[in-house]
Write an enzyme that holds these catalytic residues in place. Structure first.
Site, PDB file in Angstrom:
ATOM      1  N   CYS A   2       0.829  -1.209   0.000  1.00  0.00           N
ATOM      2  CA  CYS A   2       0.000   0.000   0.000  1.00  0.00           C
ATOM      3  C   CYS A   2       0.865   1.262   0.000  1.00  0.00           C
ATOM      4  O   CYS A   2       2.004   1.249   0.455  1.00  0.00           O
ATOM      5  CB  CYS A   2      -0.858   0.039   1.254  1.00  0.00           C
ATOM      6  N   ARG A  27       4.748  -0.052  -6.331  1.00  0.00           N
ATOM      7  CA  ARG A  27       4.818  -0.836  -5.103  1.00  0.00           C
ATOM      8  C   ARG A  27       3.860  -2.016  -5.125  1.00  0.00           C
ATOM      9  O   ARG A  27       3.951  -2.898  -4.271  1.00  0.00           O
ATOM     10  CB  ARG A  27       4.493   0.050  -3.894  1.00  0.00           C
ATOM     11  N   TRP A  75      -3.190  -2.636  -1.282  1.00  0.00           N
ATOM     12  CA  TRP A  75      -2.792  -4.018  -1.593  1.00  0.00           C
ATOM     13  C   TRP A  75      -3.493  -4.855  -0.543  1.00  0.00           C
ATOM     14  O   TRP A  75      -3.141  -4.798   0.639  1.00  0.00           O
ATOM     15  CB  TRP A  75      -1.270  -4.135  -1.490  1.00  0.00           C
ATOM     16  N   ASN A 101      -1.757   2.051   5.922  1.00  0.00           N
ATOM     17  CA  ASN A 101      -0.927   0.905   5.523  1.00  0.00           C
ATOM     18  C   ASN A 101      -0.659   0.089   6.773  1.00  0.00           C
ATOM     19  O   ASN A 101      -0.413   0.671   7.831  1.00  0.00           O
ATOM     20  CB  ASN A 101       0.430   1.369   4.989  1.00  0.00           C
ATOM     21  N   GLY A 102      -0.624  -1.220   6.643  1.00  0.00           N
ATOM     22  CA  GLY A 102      -0.324  -2.053   7.808  1.00  0.00           C
ATOM     23  C   GLY A 102      -1.529  -2.904   8.176  1.00  0.00           C
ATOM     24  O   GLY A 102      -2.471  -3.046   7.398  1.00  0.00           O
ATOM     25  N   GLU A 494      18.593 -17.044  -8.137  1.00  0.00           N
ATOM     26  CA  GLU A 494      18.131 -15.702  -8.478  1.00  0.00           C
ATOM     27  C   GLU A 494      17.570 -15.657  -9.913  1.00  0.00           C
ATOM     28  O   GLU A 494      16.539 -15.027 -10.173  1.00  0.00           O
ATOM     29  CB  GLU A 494      19.291 -14.699  -8.304  1.00  0.00           C
ATOM     30  N   LYS A 498      13.800 -14.518 -10.822  1.00  0.00           N
ATOM     31  CA  LYS A 498      13.484 -13.420 -11.758  1.00  0.00           C
ATOM     32  C   LYS A 498      12.495 -13.903 -12.805  1.00  0.00           C
ATOM     33  O   LYS A 498      11.528 -13.227 -13.114  1.00  0.00           O
ATOM     34  CB  LYS A 498      14.750 -12.919 -12.484  1.00  0.00           C
ATOM     35  N   GLU A 501       8.875 -14.669 -11.252  1.00  0.00           N
ATOM     36  CA  GLU A 501       8.059 -13.557 -10.744  1.00  0.00           C
ATOM     37  C   GLU A 501       7.535 -12.644 -11.847  1.00  0.00           C
ATOM     38  O   GLU A 501       6.462 -12.077 -11.706  1.00  0.00           O
ATOM     39  CB  GLU A 501       8.780 -12.766  -9.659  1.00  0.00           C
ATOM     40  N   HIS A 517      20.014 -36.092  -7.491  1.00  0.00           N
ATOM     41  CA  HIS A 517      19.395 -36.671  -6.287  1.00  0.00           C
ATOM     42  C   HIS A 517      17.871 -36.593  -6.321  1.00  0.00           C
ATOM     43  O   HIS A 517      17.226 -36.757  -5.298  1.00  0.00           O
ATOM     44  CB  HIS A 517      19.933 -35.982  -5.035  1.00  0.00           C
ATOM     45  N   LYS A 616       6.350  -4.245  -4.149  1.00  0.00           N
ATOM     46  CA  LYS A 616       7.770  -3.898  -4.153  1.00  0.00           C
ATOM     47  C   LYS A 616       8.376  -4.019  -2.768  1.00  0.00           C
ATOM     48  O   LYS A 616       9.468  -4.527  -2.601  1.00  0.00           O
ATOM     49  CB  LYS A 616       7.941  -2.471  -4.687  1.00  0.00           C
TER      50      LYS A 616
END
Ligand code: F6R
Length: 621
Positions: A2, A27, A75, A101-102, A494, A498, A501, A517, A616
């Site tokens: 948010c 974000r 969000w 926010n929160g 990584e 990338k 996502e 394995h 973000k």
């Protein structure tokens, strides 16, 4: 996640709020809204969906006037994304509007109490409960008519309400009865005051206001700010007096703009040579064959007495931590343990006396990472941080640290902050190593190799078109493996992150040696593998691992060192990396993997900068 913006001044607030919200879009959000004060009424416009198709259209068809307002990108946490759950929310009287926010953890108990008192709610959110609670206290405070020292009754009401709240918040509140005032507060979710001339701002993120002012105050937990067009006052719920320090933003509006690039992610990939230069600037001490830092706040003897380092981080920063483990153990011979920040907090991880916690975070606001930092400090350990965002909570709460100086990273998928973290970790490993047994010659070799990285990345970026071709060839695959060993094992993780996502392709990163394995069962002609096989100490062994994939008809895209002819015979496609020292390959190998993921995502028509479900900066645990 948010985002919040607030404005009070003489200009029309709506365009400023809308522009600020657009700058917060990166974000991640699912709805957006504004509340303005106009002629003694609070007017709200809010809409589910993207700003351009939702809120901006609504504001065009139903414009609102007023020189004071608050805005929010949501969000979803409590309640699905919808118009009614979007912020701002009103109190029972309809005169107080809140953006938040929160998470209010005790919202249900508060809601039951308010329901019993006759309140009715329009949304499923915890924020609406907070708005009602502020409204209840405002009625009481307003009735007292300024008996308590003449303070603003809205500020008092916000303080009263927050004393009842368990949870985290960054919030902004306006009230029809208090024209000219915005009240902001924070606990666990960032909030800053932007200081203008004859106008002031509140924001959860400096990007929202950098076009208007560079002078900001970073609020601390439990701070409550009363902001008008020509002044701001801050008090602290815990201590009653707040420490207010005015800081200057180090970046400009242009730094936070996309420029000629199609996406922020691409722009930030191209900014990596500069990002590495900035990370190294002033920190290479060629004479002493070491690296130097200004803000670690530790004496040489304290640094020497470190006998273990725990690195805690999340997501991409956690991958950087894994490279950090290889670097520090090899160059400084200090045992390193890498922890997911969220696991570190909740398992009783033994920490010996001279253990130092190091957290890595681009945003400096990741709730899990912040919690790890606080947990280490609570246990009496020194906590250092490598952070990008100046003035962020982690930067301010750590005992010492190193800034990346990568500039604003807007693309949700972290790119330049990752390579900057690796550069800083390499310097740190040299710094620690030189206090122990690292020979000057080896240290200088590493430092010179780091200084050569910006040029090497530039040459890799010239391969963009051929990478695009390779990416297009594989863009329809539904599963990918990314494999590496040694220093490039974390880079395989990584690379997979990338890709998944931003393209939504299922991708797994593994150690090339671990495949046999179990996971090798998944290899077939439709499952491409990106193999990191630079000419390092693991080369022969990695080539043997590669042969196993080839024997099962798995298509192979190899990242190899220039001049390696053997790889051409066994890989379907080869991307060449410049020759580098083994500890430097992680930085270099990352760049083509970022471009590869970017072009696949773009070819699949994905919203590269705003991938679905992602935010973000993840400010909830
Ligand atoms: C992935 C990504 C995330 C972040 C993670 C931690 O591209 O960006 O995995 O790395 O959420 O964020 P910071 O580094 O801000 O603590």
């Amino acid at each position: 996640m948010c985002g919040i913006i607030g404005f009070v001044g003489k200009k029309s607030a709506a365009p400023i709020l809308l522009e600020g919200l657009r700058r917060l879009e990166y974000r991640g959000y699912d709805s957006a809204g504004v509340a303005l004060l106009d002629e003694g009424s609070v007017l709200i416009r809010k809409k589910k969906g993207k700003i351009d198709e939702g809120l901006a259209r609504l504001l065009k068809s139903e414009p609102v006037a007023g020189n004071l307002g608050i805005g929010h990108t949501r969000w979803a946490t409590h309640g699905v994304p919808s118009d009614k759950n979007s912020h701002p929310h009103l109190d029972q009287s309809g005169k107080i509007a809140v953006v938040h926010n929160g998470v209010i953890e005790n919202y249900d108990a508060l809601k039951q109490r308010l329901l019993k008192a006759g309140h009715t709610f329009k949304s499923d959110t915890d924020t609406e409960v907070l708005a009602h609670l502020i409204g209840v206290h405002y009625e009481k405070r307003h009735g007292q008519n300024g008996k308590n020292g003449g303070e603003n009754p809205l500020t008092q009401a916000v303080c009263d309400a927050l004393r009842e709240v368990i949870g985290t918040y960054g919030l902004a509140v306006i009230c029809a009865g208090q024209p000219g005032t915005i009240v902001g507060a924070r606990r666990g979710s960032p909030l800053i005051i932007g200081i203008g001339t004859g106008e002031n701002f509140l924001a959860s993120d400096a990007n929202a206001i950098v076009a208007h002012t560079k002078k900001v105050v970073y609020l601390s937990d439990y701070d409550v700010a009363t902001v008008t067009s020509d002044r701001f006052d801050v008090l602290n719920l815990g201590t009653d007096t707040a420490t207010v320090q005015i800081s200057n933003l180090e970046f400009s509006q242009e730094d936070a703009a996309r420029g000629r690039h199609a996406h922020f992610m691409l722009k930030e990939i191209y900014e990596q040579p500069r990002a590495i230069e900035n990370a190294l600037r002033g920190r290479v001490d060629a004479e002493g064959a070491t690296a130097k830092f200004g803000g670690l706040n530790m004496s040489v003897s304290e640094m020497r007495s470190i006998d273990r380092i725990v690195i805690a981080a999340s997501g991409t920063s956690w991958h950087a931590a894994l490279v950090g483990e290889y670097l520090i153990e090899e160059l400084a011979q200090i045992p390193v343990e890498v922890e997911f920040a969220h696991e570190f907090c909740y398992r009783n991880c033994p920490l010996e006396k001279n253990t130092v916690l190091l957290v890595l975070s681009q945003s400096g606001e990741t709730a899990d990472t912040l919690a790890a930092l606080r947990e280490a400090k609570r246990r009496g350990h020194r906590a250092l941080a490598i952070v990008n965002v100046v003035g962020s909570t982690i930067a301010r709460e750590s005992d010492g640290g190193i800034y990346m100086h990568a500039g604003p990273e807007i693309g949700v998928a972290s790119t330049k902050a990752f390579v900057s973290t690796l550069a800083v970790l390499s310097l740190l490993a040299v710094h620690l190593g030189r206090m122990r047994n690292l020979p000057a010659r080896r240290a200088l070799e590493i430092l010179h190799a780091l200084e050569a990285v910006p040029k090497q990345i530039e040459s890799l970026l010239t391969q963009n078109n051929s990478l695009k071709k390779i990416a297009k060839k594989y863009a329809k695959a539904e599963d990918f493996f990314f494999l590496g060993r040694g220093y490039t094992f974390p880079i395989a993780l990584e690379g997979a992150l990338k890709l998944k996502e931003i393209s939504y392709i299922h991708a797994e990163g593994y150690s090339a040696a671990e495949m046999k394995h179990g996971p090798i069962a998944l290899i077939d002609k439709n499952t491409p593998t990106v193999f990191l096989v630079p000419q390092d100490s693991m080369y022969d062994k990695t080539m043997a691992n590669l042969a196993m994939i080839r024997a099962r008809q798995g298509p192979i895209i190899a990242l190899a060192t220039e001049g390696d002819q053997a790889i051409k015979k066994v890989a379907n496609d080869v991307i060449y990396l410049p020759k580098a020292l083994e500890p430097i390959y992680p930085i270099i190998a990352t760049v083509p993997l970022q471009l590869f993921a970017y072009h696949i995502a773009a070819a699949r028509g994905c919203d590269v900068d705003k991938p679905r479900n992602l935010a973000k900066s993840v400010t909830v645990e």
